[in-house]
Design an enzyme around this catalytic site. Structure first.
Site, PDB file in Angstrom:
ATOM      1  N   LYS A   1     -11.422  -0.656 -15.140  1.00 39.27           N
ATOM      2  CA  LYS A   1     -11.687  -1.947 -14.503  1.00 39.27           C
ATOM      3  C   LYS A   1     -12.033  -3.005 -15.562  1.00 39.27           C
ATOM      4  CE  LYS A   1     -11.210  -1.232 -10.035  1.00 39.27           C
ATOM      5  NZ  LYS A   1     -10.268  -1.997  -9.209  1.00 39.27           N
TER       6      LYS A   1
ATOM      7  N   LEU B   1      -6.358  -5.094  -4.938  1.00 39.91           N
ATOM      8  CA  LEU B   1      -7.403  -4.116  -4.616  1.00 39.91           C
ATOM      9  C   LEU B   1      -6.961  -2.681  -4.833  1.00 39.91           C
ATOM     10  CD1 LEU B   1      -7.645  -6.591  -2.223  1.00 39.91           C
ATOM     11  CD2 LEU B   1      -9.740  -5.314  -1.868  1.00 39.91           C
ATOM     12  N   ALA B   2      -5.647  -2.425  -4.833  1.00 46.11           N
ATOM     13  CA  ALA B   2      -5.156  -1.042  -4.969  1.00 46.11           C
ATOM     14  C   ALA B   2      -5.656  -0.442  -6.275  1.00 46.11           C
ATOM     15  CB  ALA B   2      -3.626  -1.020  -4.932  1.00 46.11           C
TER      16      ALA B   2
ATOM     17  N   ASP C   1       4.180   2.252  -4.288  1.00 46.94           N
ATOM     18  CA  ASP C   1       3.177   2.513  -5.323  1.00 46.94           C
ATOM     19  C   ASP C   1       3.132   1.289  -6.240  1.00 46.94           C
ATOM     20  OD1 ASP C   1       2.145   3.459  -7.966  1.00 46.94           O
ATOM     21  OD2 ASP C   1       2.144   5.421  -6.978  1.00 46.94           O
TER      22      ASP C   1
ATOM     23  N   ARG D   1     -29.042   1.438  -5.214  1.00 41.34           N
ATOM     24  CA  ARG D   1     -27.748   0.769  -5.237  1.00 41.34           C
ATOM     25  C   ARG D   1     -27.887  -0.581  -4.535  1.00 41.34           C
ATOM     26  NH1 ARG D   1     -27.352   4.165  -8.398  1.00 41.34           N
ATOM     27  NH2 ARG D   1     -25.776   5.819  -8.627  1.00 41.34           N
TER      28      ARG D   1
ATOM     29  N   ASP E   1       0.851  -1.189   0.000  1.00 43.33           N
ATOM     30  CA  ASP E   1       0.000   0.000   0.000  1.00 43.33           C
ATOM     31  C   ASP E   1       0.886   1.238   0.000  1.00 43.33           C
ATOM     32  OD1 ASP E   1      -2.009   2.062   0.863  1.00 43.33           O
ATOM     33  OD2 ASP E   1      -3.255   0.286   1.174  1.00 43.33           O
TER      34      ASP E   1
ATOM     35  N   GLY F   1      -4.984   4.480   2.319  1.00 46.32           N
ATOM     36  CA  GLY F   1      -4.965   3.450   3.356  1.00 46.32           C
ATOM     37  C   GLY F   1      -4.285   3.951   4.620  1.00 46.32           C
TER      38      GLY F   1
ATOM     39  N   GLN G   1      -7.134   3.577  -8.301  1.00 48.90           N
ATOM     40  CA  GLN G   1      -7.732   4.909  -8.302  1.00 48.90           C
ATOM     41  C   GLN G   1      -9.230   4.639  -8.389  1.00 48.90           C
ATOM     42  OE1 GLN G   1      -9.488   8.083  -8.380  1.00 48.90           O
ATOM     43  NE2 GLN G   1      -9.851   7.207 -10.418  1.00 48.90           N
TER      44      GLN G   1
ATOM     45  N   TYR H   1     -13.121   5.278 -14.890  1.00 48.06           N
ATOM     46  CA  TYR H   1     -12.898   4.283 -13.828  1.00 48.06           C
ATOM     47  C   TYR H   1     -13.487   2.934 -14.238  1.00 48.06           C
ATOM     48  CZ  TYR H   1     -13.852   1.656  -9.574  1.00 48.06           C
ATOM     49  OH  TYR H   1     -13.954   0.649  -8.644  1.00 48.06           O
TER      50      TYR H   1
END
Length: 314
Positions: free
Chosen positions: A145, A72-73, A51, A208, A31, A36, A75, A141
């Site tokens: 993904k 999971l890291a 990074d 949602r 991380d 985090g 933007q 985003y």
């Protein structure tokens, strides 16, 4: 087994670390601490501060040789991705490729990727959306993904690297950042507990699929233990509108104050909900906490944190 969790000091990542620790695995968190926090981590987790785009991150995988990488890291701010799509792609695509290249030469047995079930489908044709639904993201985003999943397919075909892409619904729970744009539950919790008013954008009828963070962490462990390769939705299959969400949190906080309403945000999805039947079938996963229970536990975490910040782990 040795497990590397990227973004491991973050909200969801730290719950993933806890889940693998509880199952008896050795856990390393990678991380950069941009969002985090060290205090999210169990002391038994080793933290490497790099990074994901860096040479040091790649070298960590090569030297530690984990059996599994939970990635999971990211933007994860949709609005920032719209304002700066190049930065979003740099972190979410170039950063991921850096990790995948290191993983393929280091003998990693499986990559578990945190994808998105909210942003990847765009405006849905059916509710809840199954994994076979067309992917047509309407933000950089969501596009990054979707690209991540395509790259995982390539690494599987070219190098035999198994993967699972977990397409999360709207994740909430203890340790969520109330200062980011992605965490309406955390924002409402903090404001309700501090006596500040809460604002709902638009009429509050946008829906949602809210899934509890520790339940998402359990899905990561099950994805590691099972042989399935591909994309899997991780959600509840239940649509909840924002007015109902606020009512549940206000009830848990003992507040009778109504929420204020402001003009809706342009481009916001009206409805989002994903089908979890594949997760039940291939992982044996289903959500453990309904929204009322999850809201109560999340609010209790923020209340404890407010009372004694250094002791709240949740």
């Amino acid at each position: 087994m040795k497990v590397l969790v990227t973004g491991g000091a973050g909200f969801i990542g730290s719950h993933v670390c806890d889940e693998f620790l509880a199952a008896g695995h050795e856990v390393i968190a990678l991380d950069d601490l941009s969002s985090g926090k060290r205090e999210n981590l169990d002391p038994r987790v080793r933290l490497a501060v790099h990074d994901i785009r860096s040479r040091e991150a790649a070298e960590l995988i090569k030297s530690e040789k984990p059996q599994v990488v939970c990635h999971l890291a990211a933007q994860m701010d949709v609005r920032r991705s719209v304002e700066d799509p190049s930065f979003d792609a740099d972190v979410n695509i170039r950063g991921m490729l850096n990790l995948l290249e290191a993983s393929r030469v280091s003998g990693v047995k499986k990559v578990i990727f945190s994808s998105t079930g909210g942003a990847i489908y765009g405006e849905q044709d059916v509710f809840p959306a199954p994994e076979s639904h067309a992917t047509r993201p309407v933000s950089p985003y969501g596009a990054s993904k979707a690209a991540g999943e395509l790259y995982l397919g390539y690494y599987r075909a070219q190098y035999g690297l198994p993967y699972v892409a977990l397409r999360y619904a709207n994740v909430y729970g203890p340790r969520q950042n109330p200062h980011g744009e992605a965490g309406v539950v955390a924002i409402f919790c903090q404001r309700l507990l501090s006596g500040q008013g809460c604002t709902i954008y638009g009429e509050g009828k946008q829906t949602r699929d809210f899934v509890f963070g520790p339940d998402v962490a359990r899905a990561n462990r099950l994805a590691f233990e099972k042989d399935y390769v591909g994309a899997i939705n991780i959600g509840t299959g239940v649509e909840t509108d924002i007015n109902r969400l606020y009512a549940l949190l206000a009830e848990a906080a003992g507040s009778t104050a109504p929420a204020a309403h402001a003009p809706g945000k342009p481009g916001e999805q009206l409805r989002s909900c994903i089908d979890n039947s594949l997760a039940k079938k291939v992982l044996g996963w289903e959500p453990g906490a309904d929204l009322r229970e999850g809201a109560r536990r999340t609010l209790a975490y923020f209340r404890q944190k407010q009372a004694s910040p250094e002791r709240a782990h949740g």
